[in-house]
Enzyme design. Structure first.
Site, mmCIF file in Angstrom:
data_model
loop_
_atom_site.group_PDB
_atom_site.id
_atom_site.type_symbol
_atom_site.label_atom_id
_atom_site.label_comp_id
_atom_site.label_asym_id
_atom_site.label_seq_id
_atom_site.Cartn_x
_atom_site.Cartn_y
_atom_site.Cartn_z
ATOM 1 N N ILE A 75 0.987 -1.127 0.088
ATOM 2 C CA ILE A 75 0.091 -0.072 0.098
ATOM 3 C C ILE A 75 1.071 1.234 0.091
ATOM 4 O O ILE A 75 0.774 2.035 -0.920
ATOM 5 C CB ILE A 75 -1.026 0.004 1.230
ATOM 6 C CG1 ILE A 75 -2.040 -1.143 1.072
ATOM 7 C CG2 ILE A 75 -1.716 1.350 1.229
ATOM 8 C CD1 ILE A 75 -2.771 -1.330 2.054
ATOM 9 N N THR A 95 6.044 2.430 22.992
ATOM 10 C CA THR A 95 7.311 1.757 23.278
ATOM 11 C C THR A 95 8.047 1.842 24.532
ATOM 12 O O THR A 95 8.556 0.997 25.182
ATOM 13 C CB THR A 95 8.320 1.812 22.064
ATOM 14 O OG1 THR A 95 7.351 1.905 20.897
ATOM 15 C CG2 THR A 95 9.184 1.034 22.040
ATOM 16 N N GLU A 112 -6.358 3.598 30.726
ATOM 17 C CA GLU A 112 -5.911 4.404 32.331
ATOM 18 C C GLU A 112 -4.401 4.579 32.369
ATOM 19 O O GLU A 112 -4.100 5.870 32.775
ATOM 20 C CB GLU A 112 -6.274 3.251 33.464
ATOM 21 C CG GLU A 112 -7.164 3.705 34.303
ATOM 22 C CD GLU A 112 -7.496 2.784 35.389
ATOM 23 O OE1 GLU A 112 -6.866 2.612 36.354
ATOM 24 O OE2 GLU A 112 -8.698 2.194 35.424
ATOM 25 N N GLU A 132 -3.659 -9.616 15.670
ATOM 26 C CA GLU A 132 -4.048 -8.232 16.188
ATOM 27 C C GLU A 132 -3.061 -7.418 15.162
ATOM 28 O O GLU A 132 -1.959 -7.404 14.836
ATOM 29 C CB GLU A 132 -3.405 -8.296 17.641
ATOM 30 C CG GLU A 132 -3.778 -7.029 18.102
ATOM 31 C CD GLU A 132 -3.057 -6.529 19.580
ATOM 32 O OE1 GLU A 132 -3.852 -6.461 20.675
ATOM 33 O OE2 GLU A 132 -1.948 -6.549 19.566
ATOM 34 N N SER A 160 6.838 -15.189 26.203
ATOM 35 C CA SER A 160 5.619 -14.149 26.504
ATOM 36 C C SER A 160 4.176 -14.703 26.350
ATOM 37 O O SER A 160 3.287 -14.320 26.876
ATOM 38 C CB SER A 160 5.928 -13.087 25.437
ATOM 39 O OG SER A 160 4.796 -12.078 25.468
HETATM 40 P P1 0O2 Z 1 3.038 -7.253 24.195
HETATM 41 O O1 0O2 Z 1 4.481 -7.477 24.831
HETATM 42 O O2 0O2 Z 1 3.096 -5.971 23.097
HETATM 43 O O3 0O2 Z 1 2.421 -8.517 23.127
HETATM 44 P P2 0O2 Z 1 -8.019 -8.425 26.737
HETATM 45 O O4 0O2 Z 1 -8.345 -8.796 25.287
HETATM 46 O O5 0O2 Z 1 -8.497 -7.128 27.244
HETATM 47 O O6 0O2 Z 1 -8.243 -9.538 27.637
HETATM 48 P P3 0O2 Z 1 -5.227 -7.831 25.737
HETATM 49 O O7 0O2 Z 1 -4.880 -9.072 24.860
HETATM 50 O O8 0O2 Z 1 -4.187 -7.513 26.711
HETATM 51 O O9 0O2 Z 1 -6.248 -8.205 26.792
HETATM 52 O O10 0O2 Z 1 -5.921 -6.722 25.077
HETATM 53 P P4 0O2 Z 1 -5.490 -5.086 24.887
HETATM 54 O O11 0O2 Z 1 -5.691 -4.664 26.073
HETATM 55 O O12 0O2 Z 1 -6.109 -4.433 23.616
HETATM 56 O O13 0O2 Z 1 -3.819 -5.320 24.754
HETATM 57 C C1 0O2 Z 1 -3.140 -5.883 23.536
HETATM 58 C C2 0O2 Z 1 -1.794 -5.248 23.546
HETATM 59 O O14 0O2 Z 1 -1.890 -3.728 23.262
HETATM 60 C C3 0O2 Z 1 -0.817 -5.386 24.545
HETATM 61 O O15 0O2 Z 1 -0.212 -6.720 24.377
HETATM 62 C C4 0O2 Z 1 0.200 -4.149 24.180
HETATM 63 O O16 0O2 Z 1 0.919 -4.500 23.148
HETATM 64 C C5 0O2 Z 1 -0.864 -3.179 24.031
HETATM 65 N N1 0O2 Z 1 -1.125 -2.429 25.006
HETATM 66 C C6 0O2 Z 1 -2.378 -2.452 25.719
HETATM 67 N N2 0O2 Z 1 -2.372 -1.676 26.704
HETATM 68 C C7 0O2 Z 1 -0.921 -1.015 26.705
HETATM 69 C C8 0O2 Z 1 -0.530 -0.134 27.708
HETATM 70 O O17 0O2 Z 1 -1.213 0.334 28.808
HETATM 71 N N3 0O2 Z 1 0.700 0.194 27.529
HETATM 72 C C9 0O2 Z 1 1.424 -0.209 26.419
HETATM 73 N N4 0O2 Z 1 2.595 0.317 26.149
HETATM 74 N N5 0O2 Z 1 0.972 -1.208 25.553
HETATM 75 C C10 0O2 Z 1 -0.413 -1.657 25.776
HETATM 76 P P5 0O2 Z 1 0.387 -7.423 25.514
HETATM 77 O O18 0O2 Z 1 0.410 -8.930 25.422
HETATM 78 O O19 0O2 Z 1 0.290 -6.674 26.657
HETATM 79 O O20 0O2 Z 1 2.033 -7.065 25.119
#
Ligand code: 0O2
Length: 270
Positions: free
Chosen positions: A27, A153, A114, A140, A52
């Site tokens: 794209i 990050t 939050e 995702e 992880s």
């Molecule tokens: P990583 O290491 O990046 O893979 P849920 O579906 O609500 O049960 P989930 O899967 O945590 O839970 O969904 P959510 O909240 O949408 O978060 C998905 C990803 O978004 C996270 O994956 C993070 O990459 C990013 N993310 C969500 N909240 C935050 C935050 O507060 N700070 C940062 N920096 N990133 C966030 P992982 O597996 O947590 O981490």
């Protein structure tokens, strides 16, 4: 689960990340080739590491056999944009694609988490063709601005360091930084039109110069030295004057000259 089985289980996720990353990169390239503004700056992709996945499964009380069904970000794509408006344009592109089906959508851009985290999340279903079968998996896709990515990050690495026990003074600093990022994105949006125009014309100028240089290079093999010297002198003169309209006209004239030589050499071949 044995390492070999993990590797087998993760193979389609690697495939999906490679394919989807390539498709979004196309794209960007198609927009550039058409002289259009690309709502995407760059695309990143990763497959979650086994440790992880295990950590997330443990935190959420997910059994090993449910991992594929319940952890939806084993395959993750991150699309980075310049402006908040671009996020919504990319969101429409994703919704309209026929090779992936959106099954979940979360707008953390309008309503941040939050922590201050902002990003637009999709979970899509994507079909991967394996050697002798096809598999539908969840992927995702996070869409965010450069500024949101900078914040996300840094905050992510601090979260990793403190494992959910971030000291209050740090989390409040990060929250204040998230506020500054929101302001920065809003400021940038207010001059988006100007920036998009400037980037478009920079790109168009780049294309004009590249084509002129390409034509001059091709003429080296066929035109005589005096003619090439004249063309080159004219090119440097126009280049120094920075008159893009004249350079464009010169480029068109050069196209005709180069085309003429091509026809001539074709005729000679016959
Ligand atoms: P990583 O290491 O990046 O893979 P849920 O579906 O609500 O049960 P989930 O899967 O945590 O839970 O969904 P959510 O909240 O949408 O978060 C998905 C990803 O978004 C996270 O994956 C993070 O990459 C990013 N993310 C969500 N909240 C935050 C935050 O507060 N700070 C940062 N920096 N990133 C966030 P992982 O597996 O947590 O981490």
């Amino acid at each position: 689960m044995e390492t070999r089985l993990w590797r087998e289980m993760l193979a389609p996720y690697y495939e999906a990340v490679d394919e989807i990353t390539m498709k979004f990169n196309h794209i960007i390239r198609n927009c550039h080739n058409a002289g259009e503004y690309s709502p995407i700056v760059r695309v990143e992709g990763r497959v979650k590491t086994i440790s992880s996945i295990l950590e997330k499964a443990q935190k959420k009380g997910i059994g090993i056999n449910e991992v594929e069904n319940r952890i939806k970000d084993i395959a993750g794509i991150r699309i980075i944009c310049q402006f908040v408006e671009d996020i919504y344009n990319v969101a429409n592109i994703i919704r309209n694609r026929t090779d992936m089906k959106v099954v979940e959508e979360r707008d953390y851009v309008t309503k941040s988490k939050e922590s201050g985290y902002r990003s637009y999340h999709f979970i899509v279903e994507y079909e991967v063709n394996l050697i002798d079968s096809a598999k539908r998996i969840k992927v995702e896709i996070q869409v965010r601005t450069l500024a949101m990515n900078f914040w996300g990050t840094i905050e992510h690495s601090l979260q990793y360091k403190y494992r959910g026990q971030m000291p209050e003074h740090l989390s409040s600093r990060l929250y204040a930084a998230a506020d500054a990022i929101l302001k920065l994105d809003n400021e940038m949006s207010s001059v988006r039109g100007e920036i998009v125009d400037a980037q478009k014309s920079m790109h168009q100028n780049d294309v004009i110069i590249t084509e002129i240089l390409h034509n001059i290079n091709s003429l080296y093999g066929v035109a005589n030295k005096r003619e090439i010297d004249k063309i080159q002198t004219e090119f440097y003169r126009l280049y120094e004057s920075n008159d893009m309209e004249m350079l464009n006209r010169f480029g068109n004239e050069l196209d005709v000259i180069a085309e003429g030589y091509r026809v001539q050499s074709l005729r000679e071949d016959i």
